[in-house]
Scaffold this motif. Structure first.
Motif, PDB file in Angstrom:
ATOM      1  N   LEU A  61       0.822  -1.213   0.000  1.00  0.00           N
ATOM      2  CA  LEU A  61       0.000   0.000   0.000  1.00  0.00           C
ATOM      3  C   LEU A  61       0.854   1.259   0.000  1.00  0.00           C
ATOM      4  CD1 LEU A  61      -2.747  -1.105   2.566  1.00  0.00           C
ATOM      5  CD2 LEU A  61      -3.069  -0.730   0.114  1.00  0.00           C
ATOM      6  N   GLY A  62       1.957   1.219   0.731  1.00  0.00           N
ATOM      7  CA  GLY A  62       2.817   2.389   0.761  1.00  0.00           C
ATOM      8  C   GLY A  62       3.591   2.579  -0.537  1.00  0.00           C
ATOM      9  N   LEU A  63       4.136   1.500  -1.096  1.00  0.00           N
ATOM     10  CA  LEU A  63       4.935   1.595  -2.321  1.00  0.00           C
ATOM     11  C   LEU A  63       4.099   2.004  -3.523  1.00  0.00           C
ATOM     12  CD1 LEU A  63       7.329  -1.497  -2.086  1.00  0.00           C
ATOM     13  CD2 LEU A  63       7.961   0.930  -1.974  1.00  0.00           C
ATOM     14  N   ASN A  64       2.830   1.614  -3.526  1.00  0.00           N
ATOM     15  CA  ASN A  64       1.991   1.902  -4.691  1.00  0.00           C
ATOM     16  C   ASN A  64       1.870   3.392  -4.966  1.00  0.00           C
ATOM     17  OD1 ASN A  64       0.143   0.853  -6.775  1.00  0.00           O
ATOM     18  ND2 ASN A  64      -1.419   1.992  -5.626  1.00  0.00           N
ATOM     19  N   ARG A  65       2.019   4.218  -3.953  1.00  0.00           N
ATOM     20  CA  ARG A  65       1.882   5.673  -4.127  1.00  0.00           C
ATOM     21  C   ARG A  65       3.166   6.417  -3.772  1.00  0.00           C
ATOM     22  NH1 ARG A  65      -2.493   7.651  -7.002  1.00  0.00           N
ATOM     23  NH2 ARG A  65      -3.950   5.917  -7.039  1.00  0.00           N
ATOM     24  N   PHE A  66       4.270   5.696  -3.678  1.00  0.00           N
ATOM     25  CA  PHE A  66       5.515   6.343  -3.270  1.00  0.00           C
ATOM     26  C   PHE A  66       6.243   6.912  -4.493  1.00  0.00           C
ATOM     27  CE2 PHE A  66      10.014   6.246  -1.878  1.00  0.00           C
ATOM     28  CZ  PHE A  66       9.891   7.107  -0.794  1.00  0.00           C
ATOM     29  N   LYS A  67       6.231   8.242  -4.627  1.00  0.00           N
ATOM     30  CA  LYS A  67       6.927   8.990  -5.684  1.00  0.00           C
ATOM     31  C   LYS A  67       6.413   8.696  -7.088  1.00  0.00           C
ATOM     32  CE  LYS A  67      11.246   9.714  -3.200  1.00  0.00           C
ATOM     33  NZ  LYS A  67      12.732   9.602  -3.209  1.00  0.00           N
ATOM     34  N   TRP A  76     -15.712   5.103  -6.133  1.00  0.00           N
ATOM     35  CA  TRP A  76     -15.729   6.479  -6.600  1.00  0.00           C
ATOM     36  C   TRP A  76     -14.322   7.061  -6.534  1.00  0.00           C
ATOM     37  CZ3 TRP A  76     -15.522  11.103  -3.296  1.00  0.00           C
ATOM     38  CH2 TRP A  76     -15.689  12.282  -4.016  1.00  0.00           C
ATOM     39  N   GLU A  77     -13.853   7.630  -7.676  1.00  0.00           N
ATOM     40  CA  GLU A  77     -12.511   8.195  -7.730  1.00  0.00           C
ATOM     41  C   GLU A  77     -12.456   9.498  -6.926  1.00  0.00           C
ATOM     42  OE1 GLU A  77      -9.720   6.971  -9.228  1.00  0.00           O
ATOM     43  OE2 GLU A  77     -10.879   5.150  -9.541  1.00  0.00           O
ATOM     44  N   ASN A  78     -11.351   9.709  -6.255  1.00  0.00           N
ATOM     45  CA  ASN A  78     -11.181  10.918  -5.453  1.00  0.00           C
ATOM     46  C   ASN A  78      -9.823  11.522  -5.787  1.00  0.00           C
ATOM     47  OD1 ASN A  78     -11.348  12.897  -3.416  1.00  0.00           O
ATOM     48  ND2 ASN A  78     -12.541  11.507  -2.128  1.00  0.00           N
ATOM     49  N   GLN A  79      -9.491  12.602  -5.109  1.00  0.00           N
ATOM     50  CA  GLN A  79      -8.216  13.271  -5.357  1.00  0.00           C
ATOM     51  C   GLN A  79      -7.037  12.334  -5.088  1.00  0.00           C
ATOM     52  OE1 GLN A  79      -7.677  16.744  -2.977  1.00  0.00           O
ATOM     53  NE2 GLN A  79      -5.611  17.142  -3.724  1.00  0.00           N
ATOM     54  N   ARG A  80      -6.095  12.322  -5.993  1.00  0.00           N
ATOM     55  CA  ARG A  80      -4.956  11.437  -5.868  1.00  0.00           C
ATOM     56  C   ARG A  80      -3.818  12.154  -5.144  1.00  0.00           C
ATOM     57  NH1 ARG A  80      -4.560   7.964 -11.477  1.00  0.00           N
ATOM     58  NH2 ARG A  80      -6.745   7.357 -11.572  1.00  0.00           N
ATOM     59  N   GLY A  81      -2.955  11.360  -4.501  1.00  0.00           N
ATOM     60  CA  GLY A  81      -1.819  11.928  -3.800  1.00  0.00           C
ATOM     61  C   GLY A  81      -0.678  10.929  -3.769  1.00  0.00           C
ATOM     62  N   PHE A  82       0.335  11.263  -2.999  1.00  0.00           N
ATOM     63  CA  PHE A  82       1.510  10.414  -2.879  1.00  0.00           C
ATOM     64  C   PHE A  82       1.745  10.068  -1.410  1.00  0.00           C
ATOM     65  CE2 PHE A  82       2.125  12.893  -6.747  1.00  0.00           C
ATOM     66  CZ  PHE A  82       2.430  11.903  -7.682  1.00  0.00           C
ATOM     67  N   THR A  83       2.363   8.900  -1.196  1.00  0.00           N
ATOM     68  CA  THR A  83       2.646   8.448   0.163  1.00  0.00           C
ATOM     69  C   THR A  83       3.499   9.452   0.914  1.00  0.00           C
ATOM     70  OG1 THR A  83       2.518   6.126  -0.525  1.00  0.00           O
ATOM     71  CG2 THR A  83       3.686   6.604   1.530  1.00  0.00           C
ATOM     72  N   GLU A  84       4.500  10.021   0.237  1.00  0.00           N
ATOM     73  CA  GLU A  84       5.406  10.947   0.930  1.00  0.00           C
ATOM     74  C   GLU A  84       4.729  12.255   1.338  1.00  0.00           C
ATOM     75  OE1 GLU A  84       6.333  11.226  -3.564  1.00  0.00           O
ATOM     76  OE2 GLU A  84       5.794   9.706  -2.068  1.00  0.00           O
ATOM     77  N   ASN A  85       3.520  12.521   0.815  1.00  0.00           N
ATOM     78  CA  ASN A  85       2.791  13.710   1.259  1.00  0.00           C
ATOM     79  C   ASN A  85       2.275  13.570   2.682  1.00  0.00           C
ATOM     80  OD1 ASN A  85       3.206  14.744  -1.290  1.00  0.00           O
ATOM     81  ND2 ASN A  85       1.153  14.229  -2.044  1.00  0.00           N
ATOM     82  N   TYR A  86       1.901  12.346   3.060  1.00  0.00           N
ATOM     83  CA  TYR A  86       1.251  12.127   4.352  1.00  0.00           C
ATOM     84  C   TYR A  86       2.149  11.424   5.365  1.00  0.00           C
ATOM     85  CZ  TYR A  86      -2.836  13.209   1.524  1.00  0.00           C
ATOM     86  OH  TYR A  86      -3.728  13.830   0.685  1.00  0.00           O
ATOM     87  N   TRP A  87       3.192  10.788   4.895  1.00  0.00           N
ATOM     88  CA  TRP A  87       4.073  10.057   5.812  1.00  0.00           C
ATOM     89  C   TRP A  87       4.696  10.972   6.872  1.00  0.00           C
ATOM     90  CZ3 TRP A  87       8.903   6.639   4.290  1.00  0.00           C
ATOM     91  CH2 TRP A  87       9.051   5.635   5.256  1.00  0.00           C
ATOM     92  N   PRO A  88       5.149  12.195   6.521  1.00  0.00           N
ATOM     93  CA  PRO A  88       5.693  13.083   7.567  1.00  0.00           C
ATOM     94  C   PRO A  88       4.677  13.432   8.656  1.00  0.00           C
ATOM     95  CG  PRO A  88       6.347  13.864   5.397  1.00  0.00           C
ATOM     96  CD  PRO A  88       5.332  12.787   5.184  1.00  0.00           C
TER      97      PRO A  88
END
Length: 503
Positions: free
Chosen positions: A71-77, A92-104
């Motif tokens: 789950l973490g790698l799928n959105r990492f960078k 339902w599709e929602n706003q996409r993001g990256f793991t490194e945005n929320y990990w901190p």
């Protein structure tokens, strides 16, 4: 551990309620000789217990570790690095993001929780009593403030939930306010005991580091879930599953510390002091070895149920004491009360002391501990004490502070993810602070077990504390006896009235 086998066996003889209610606590049976120099038996062999639950926990840990990594790698960078989105097209599709945005944001939660836990352990000897008082009286206010903030952010569901929590916490504190002096007395004694065992403090620090390492992986996966393209419903379900896993893992580590500390405290009380010549060598290492090998399955099993049942029992006891003469409501609450009391017989925190000293299975240990309390009358004292609830309030306060710190940062950066990140960060803080709190709770449970086994063990350790405990036990037994006579008299009066009315 070289402990006499008779230390662990509960009394087979039952004591009727009338005789227990009038007994002098100082004379309530001593299962040991009054001679402080007790003969210790050779170390009993240990067998692996509750192996099924050990296997379930380890399998869960491995599967969850793999899932968190994916789950973490799928959105990492990179968006959809592992091409998982094709399985979520029906959501339902929602706003996409990256793991490194929320990990901190989760890293902040881990840091705050660790600092709070280490601060608790650091000030355990000097400020622990004040910290526990603050936790009791500030928690209601803190819940109310968070509720207002959530309403301001238009999170009405969570605002109502925290408002209800604040009201329930206030009512509970009001219901136990008369018990707090005795509770603080017991907690002070536990702190005194733990502070004399500096090595168990280092064990708590070590387990907090282990938990922090697992949280690094857990938060990596949780950040990947928050950043995923799945709709809010799907994300919440995944976070709930991850939170249950984190709760169980945290409870297992907390209760492992519980078993280690309980074994050490029990040894100190039996031998009459940490520096006693009869103390077995390498006792701490033996406690650690037993906790993470033969007894680990029992710890995994008990960690699933004890926390929820204990919390439910505290709430029902508090509600039951404030109902008054509403017979209909009292009947319903009494039904729940007796149901929970039955569960407590097989799932209670005192089982961990028996696990530490004798290596029994969890259910066997819980049953023996509860029968020991009931046969000696000490259960009246245990029911009156609220030390576990007070420590839980401190844990909740630590979790709320952690969740608030991460929630504020999330609100600044990603306002639509505040509740998701804040709630999971709160759970992380609770687990880390709970690892610090469990050190004191372990000492409390060991003190009660030793007092039930042989009050002279407590008298030899601290005569003044022994006298205060014995006086309170005498008061509680007398109180129960008077209430029993009142109920019996009322029942007889009702029967007499029903018989005379037709005439």
């Amino acid at each position: 551990m070289n402990i006499s086998q008779s230390s662990y066996s509960s009394s087979s003889s039952s004591v009727n309620s009338a005789s227990v209610a009038t007994a002098d606590p100082n004379v309530i049976s001593s299962r040991r000789s009054a001679d402080s120099s007790q003969t210790l038996a050779s170390e009993p062999s240990r067998r692996w217990r509750d192996i099924f639950w050990l296997g379930v926990f380890l399998i869960q840990l491995v599967l969850m570790g793999c899932a968190l990594t994916v789950l973490g790698l799928n959105r990492f960078k990179k968006t959809d690095r592992l091409n998982i989105d094709r399985y979520t097209q029906r959501f339902w599709e929602n706003q996409r993001g990256f793991t490194e945005n929320y990990w901190p944001l989760y890293a902040l939660a881990g840091g705050v929780g660790t600092v709070l836990g280490w601060t608790w352990l650091l000030f355990l000897s000097s400020q622990a009593n004040h910290m526990m008082k603050v936790a009791v009286h500030i928690l209601t206010t803190y819940l109310a403030v968070i509720s207002v903030l959530l309403f301001w952010m238009e999170q009405f569901f969570w605002g109502i939930a925290f408002a209800i929590g604040a009201v329930l916490q206030f009512l509970y504190v009001i219901s136990i306010i008369d018990r707090l002096p005795f509770t603080m007395l017991v907690l002070q004694a536990a702190v005194k005991m733990v502070w004399s065992l500096r090595e168990v403090m280092r064990v708590a620090y070590a387990f907090m580091l282990i938990m922090l390492l697992w949280m690094g992986l857990w938060s990596f996966g949780a950040a990947g879930v928050v950043a995923s393209s799945i709709g809010d419903g799907g994300r919440w379900w995944l976070l709930v599953v991850l939170s249950i896993s984190l709760f169980w893992t945290g409870a297992v580590l907390c209760n492992t510390v519980h078993v280690i500390v309980s074994g050490m405290v029990f040894l100190v009380l039996i031998h009459g002091g940490r520096e006693a010549s009869s103390m077995p060598p390498n006792s701490l290492m033996k406690s650690i070895r037993y906790a993470v090998t033969t007894s680990f399955g029992s710890i995994c099993y008990g960690s699933l149920f004890t926390a929820a049942i204990r919390t439910l029992r505290w709430k029902i006891r508090g509600l039951r004491s404030k109902i008054g003469n509403n017979e209909c409501l009292l009947c319903c609450v009494d039904f729940l009360f007796h149901l929970v009391e039955t569960l407590v017989r097989f799932f209670n925190k005192y089982a961990y002391v028996q696990i530490a000293v004798s290596g029994k299975s969890f259910n066997h240990s819980a049953r023996d501990a509860w029968e020991l309390f009931q046969s000696t009358g000490v259960e009246a004292l245990v029911a009156y004490d609220c030390s576990g609830a007070v420590l839980l309030m401190g844990t909740l306060l630590g979790g709320l502070i952690t969740g608030t710190c991460s929630g504020i940062w999330t609100w600044i950066k990603y306002r639509d993810r505040v509740v998701m990140v804040g709630s999971t960060a709160m759970l992380m803080g609770m687990v880390l602070v709970g690892l610090a709190m469990v050190v004191v709770e372990s000492a409390v449970t060991s003190i009660y077990i030793c007092y039930a086994e042989d009050p002279l063990l407590i008298h030899r350790w601290d005569a003044e504390f022994f006298n205060q405990m014995s006086e309170m036990l005498h008061q509680r037994l007398q109180h129960r006896s008077s209430r029993a006579r009142e109920v019996l008299t009322h029942h007889r009066f009702d029967n007499h009235t029903q018989e005379t009315l037709p005439a």
